[in-house]
Design a protein around this motif. Structure first.
Motif, PDB file in Angstrom:
ATOM      1  N   CYS A  60      22.118  40.333  35.340  1.00  0.00           N
ATOM      2  CA  CYS A  60      20.830  39.665  35.558  1.00  0.00           C
ATOM      3  C   CYS A  60      19.829  40.771  35.859  1.00  0.00           C
ATOM      4  O   CYS A  60      19.513  41.045  37.023  1.00  0.00           O
ATOM      5  CB  CYS A  60      20.951  38.680  36.715  1.00  0.00           C
ATOM      6  N   ARG A 120      19.264  36.275  25.654  1.00  0.00           N
ATOM      7  CA  ARG A 120      20.249  36.460  26.736  1.00  0.00           C
ATOM      8  C   ARG A 120      21.105  35.198  26.901  1.00  0.00           C
ATOM      9  O   ARG A 120      22.332  35.290  27.067  1.00  0.00           O
ATOM     10  CB  ARG A 120      19.532  36.773  28.061  1.00  0.00           C
ATOM     11  N   ALA A 167      22.431  32.178  34.429  1.00  0.00           N
ATOM     12  CA  ALA A 167      23.808  32.678  34.315  1.00  0.00           C
ATOM     13  C   ALA A 167      24.785  31.702  34.960  1.00  0.00           C
ATOM     14  O   ALA A 167      25.855  31.402  34.415  1.00  0.00           O
ATOM     15  CB  ALA A 167      23.927  34.059  34.964  1.00  0.00           C
ATOM     16  N   ALA A 211      28.766  31.742  34.368  1.00  0.00           N
ATOM     17  CA  ALA A 211      29.128  33.073  34.872  1.00  0.00           C
ATOM     18  C   ALA A 211      30.121  32.980  36.025  1.00  0.00           C
ATOM     19  O   ALA A 211      30.010  32.098  36.877  1.00  0.00           O
ATOM     20  CB  ALA A 211      27.875  33.809  35.342  1.00  0.00           C
ATOM     21  N   ILE A 263      25.197  34.954  26.584  1.00  0.00           N
ATOM     22  CA  ILE A 263      26.077  34.431  27.646  1.00  0.00           C
ATOM     23  C   ILE A 263      26.912  33.272  27.096  1.00  0.00           C
ATOM     24  O   ILE A 263      28.136  33.224  27.276  1.00  0.00           O
ATOM     25  CB  ILE A 263      25.259  33.940  28.868  1.00  0.00           C
ATOM     26  N   VAL A 303      28.058  38.532  34.571  1.00  0.00           N
ATOM     27  CA  VAL A 303      26.836  38.485  33.761  1.00  0.00           C
ATOM     28  C   VAL A 303      25.741  39.330  34.409  1.00  0.00           C
ATOM     29  O   VAL A 303      25.420  39.143  35.586  1.00  0.00           O
ATOM     30  CB  VAL A 303      26.342  37.032  33.600  1.00  0.00           C
ATOM     31  N   THR A 333      29.153  40.907  30.615  1.00  0.00           N
ATOM     32  CA  THR A 333      28.186  40.788  29.515  1.00  0.00           C
ATOM     33  C   THR A 333      26.768  41.030  30.029  1.00  0.00           C
ATOM     34  O   THR A 333      26.487  40.874  31.216  1.00  0.00           O
ATOM     35  CB  THR A 333      28.289  39.415  28.825  1.00  0.00           C
TER      36      THR A 333
END
Lengths: 320, 320, 320, 320
Positions: free
Chosen positions: C80, C59, C95, C100, C63, C78, C44
């Motif tokens: 970044c 964001r 995250a 994550a 998530i 995830v 993602t």
């Protein structure tokens, strides 16, 4: 300290007849007009002189016609533009034989390489025609290599290069190059290939300019140069402002790009003004059509120039 | 016709402590020095102000420190630099709240798009903070989009943009932009981001400059601007020549490149001159080391500046 | 030897409501569909997950929604993505807190630098979240730096990188990277970001793929992966051929480019197929209009897919 | 549907003597070796055949030597590489006269233009030599123009182009081109210029390959082609893996780049293997020196090839 080749050296636009032969009558007319305006020399077979479009036979025709028409009134620099060293050297030898005062070569192109090859390239060209001054033509937009200032000055000090024609559009590098060249004792004559920021190049200390637009109107570039020589910056600026307005002939066209837009507009303007007989372009490029010719004519008139042909008449010159 | 934000607007270099916090004392010292030299305003959180390296919290700290130190003596422009519209708008709202006089935004970057997105981007930013003047920051080397002159003038006429900070290094486009802006009634204030060809930008008619080098020596840029305002071109040129020599601090370093070489040299010069306490750089960039500091010091001395720290002392400031 | 994160990891396209909020219902529907099809994990906040368009708050929303919808069925990588180290580290910490399984970071962008900065960037990110596997995202079209294979393998051997998501479109470099990684003991999981030449990446020995098109049709990518695992190259090729035909949804549009064309087509296809409720796009990008929606629908039908909405119905979803 | 020119067509590397003349004995030896290995044809005067470095006289020498040595055993494609149309046409006429089976031309280069000029360029070349099959050579790294798939297919359907040699390194475009060509009835023969991802190009449906590395070892490319023709993908992959390992000869060198590194390594390998008598390079490029020759030799040995010369012996061949 080099003082040769200072001043205004227009890159000569090559006129064609409707059937795409060199139009020597128009060429002579254009050269006379520029020389009478006071240019310090001319540069034939540059990018705008359609060197890339011309066969070797055609290149020789153009050099011969220019040298004859100039008749020693001013120096004639000749572009020897080709992919790699041995091909350039062949052009250089022909240029010498046909009467070039100096030759102009780019970095090698097409094949990928590095600065070692660039340096060796210029050294070998100079070694092949040692008695002809060699100018480096810095034109990354065409050859995709930017010539570094330290290499240029080194080649100047070594007697390989006599000067640089800077068409890099990188005015920061150019200013540093001028400075480094001065510190090194001025081994190089540094000419800017700019057209609308020549004033800035003169502020930076350029030794001259090679403006394509001078084919359309050389006298303003000559006045700008003379004003620069006497420190009359207000006149430098005034002439440059007018020339920047005139340069809009290359931005008012639509549906064309690159050489077709730029040199296409120069040829069109020169045909509207009566210097050229047609605005014909070399294969595979089309000449500007009526709509674009009209746009160019409008700019010329806004700049106060007198047209001797209508746009329709110009459009008819290539369909004859 | 816009007359706001004319003149010299240095992009403020952000001093860090050895442990990489904002050094507000050095920042105030630097701002006082520039304002006392006569700059017309300042621009914080530009590319050289390490906006890309700063978290949102850090950005707010910097704006706050700058606004406090400036204390309304001159306008404070604030860079709102981020990838796409909504992220930029968040920065713009913070900048407004913290006292920005104007904001500066680039074209969107990272995601690929076209001119439709660029135009909509600026329209949405302006709509989100309609009472803050918005400058477009044309910096293709960072965002990989060149802002076209016709779009900029259109957004000026529509009241979306108040001006442009041109860091495109394309002086031909800039001259045409100045000309188009004048023809349109001068809706935009046009500032050049150049450092060594500001004289050329003034010849072209720029409304001012945003030179990073002014952090090192603002007074020469102020004198150049004043000379330009009175048409004293000989002085413009003289000041520019000296500043070009000074700018060599960014080209004498070795083994570093980009931000680390450019802003690294500015910070190093300012530490040698006593304005900053360290030449510390933000992660992941290293500060210049002793050899490069020595090279920078040599340039400063050649330009006649008095150093208050030795290279060794500067090198020691980041290892404390 | 790393065996984590092998297989098909679609980059999750983020559905928006007509008023540009995250559409969590459509997002869950899409994730369920991909997981049921057998994908090995999801990624993602990649480029196609509109990371560059999303504020930090947005964001975190995305998530959270993805982690909840996935509910530990497969790992969640995830993205970044931000300009420089400290900004990326902030995203990495968020995250991690939000669940994550691994994080993905590009080379630094916006500011100019060199490989020393790139290396330090990845080292600092890993040091900040040492217990989360870190993937390097090689996407020069967005960040204008190509990650060199030798640096990647070195960072793998040093335990800094767990893998690479290769979106460089440089299949020669990728093949050499696979080879070097194998010689080094396979420290890195190597995922290709290609969509229509995944078969070639599998021939080269990729450990998996991250194809945006899997949002539209994951099962074919899963079948291709399974065929690759068993050496059934005829099936690999057959599935890739069908997927290449399906990928034409991104080339049949007109008047749009980049993210608007690519992700715009994915969202449009997913709305035509009933997975998403709208084809809405984030500011400043426009959703595809009726003509382009119709072109996308035609491709889907030619590929044998059943549409649950007409182009007109899709066009109406964003004007609600 | 075109079936001409399918299979493996190595671009012929041109051997030079120590004093930089064409080494016809080595050339014949190399051609015999490739033809005996089963290549379907050869391509002379490609980029790796040093076309850009060769004068017109030299080009004619090379064509003549290749045509004589091949002696009608396989077709001979000839590169007609030059800046613009009229120069290319001259080369095309010479190639025809000297016995070319087909000619190969790039997009125009050096002068800037657009797709209108590219299209007209190919049309005029074909019109000048209508009975010789014309291949478009898509090599943006050299000519800085990417040939669009729709233009290529259109020129195929119009009978202008017989095929494409794709050296664009854009495998996504190539896959779409293969697909479009099939949909159009296969007017074009599509050859990939890749070396280490030929397997992927075959997966995509290529009609053949033009791998420079086949000069070093043609038999593996022939085996890969035959395996592809019978759908034996495991063998395709195995051969490609070995060839990718062999291709490392171009990445193990240091201090050289571009043509000097790539073709330099090919020539060096061929001299180590006894096919060529020297690894001499054309001006302004230097041959690989001892350290680089040793690195190339190491790769060859790791790939199981038998060397007939030591690195020291190869280094001595150009100083003779």
């Amino acid at each position: 300290m080099t003082t040769q080749f200072r001043g205004v050296y227009p890159p000569v636009v090559t006129p064609l007849t409707a059937d795409k032969e060199v139009d020597t009558a128009s060429l002579k007319r254009s050269l006379d007009r520029m020389i009478n305006a006071g240019v310090n020399g001319v540069f034939t077979l540059g990018s705008s002189g359609e060197v890339a479009f011309s066969t070797d036979k055609r290149r020789a025709e153009i050099i011969t016609a220019v040298v004859e028409a100039v008749a020693n009134r001013v120096p004639v620099m000749v572009g020897c533009i080709d992919t790699e060293t041995n091909r350039v050297i062949e052009h250089a030898k022909v240029a010498k034989e046909l009467g070039a005062s100096a030759i102009v070569a780019t970095a090698p192109f097409y094949a990928l390489g590095g600065m070692a090859e660039v340096e060796q390239h210029f050294r070998l060209i100079h070694a092949a025609v040692p008695d002809l001054p060699l100018f480096a033509y810095d034109i990354p937009v065409c050859v995709h290599t930017k010539l570094p200032g330290d290499l240029l000055v080194k080649l100047g000090l070594d007697g390989v290069l006599a000067g640089v024609k800077d068409s890099s559009n990188d005015d920061v590098s150019f200013r540093f190059l001028v400075d480094d060249n001065n510190k090194a004792g001025h081994p190089l004559t540094l000419l800017t290939g700019q057209e609308v920021v020549v004033d800035g190049a003169y502020m930076a200390g350029a030794d001259g300019s090679v403006p394509g637009l001078a084919n359309v109107e050389a006298s303003a570039y000559v006045r700008m140069w003379n004003a620069y020589e006497t420190g009359d910056w207000a006149t430098v600026r005034k002439e440059q402002d007018w020339l920047a307005a005139l340069m809009r002939i290359v931005t008012v066209t639509s549906g064309v790009q690159g050489f077709g837009a730029g040199v296409g507009a120069f040829k069109t303007a020169m045909t509207l003004l009566g210097t050229f007989d047609t605005n014909q372009m070399p294969d595979p490029v089309q000449p500007l059509g009526l709509e674009n010719i009209t746009a160019v004519a409008k700019v010329l008139k806004e700049c106060g120039l007198d047209l001797v042909r209508t746009p329709e008449e110009v459009a008819a010159t290539t369909s004859a």
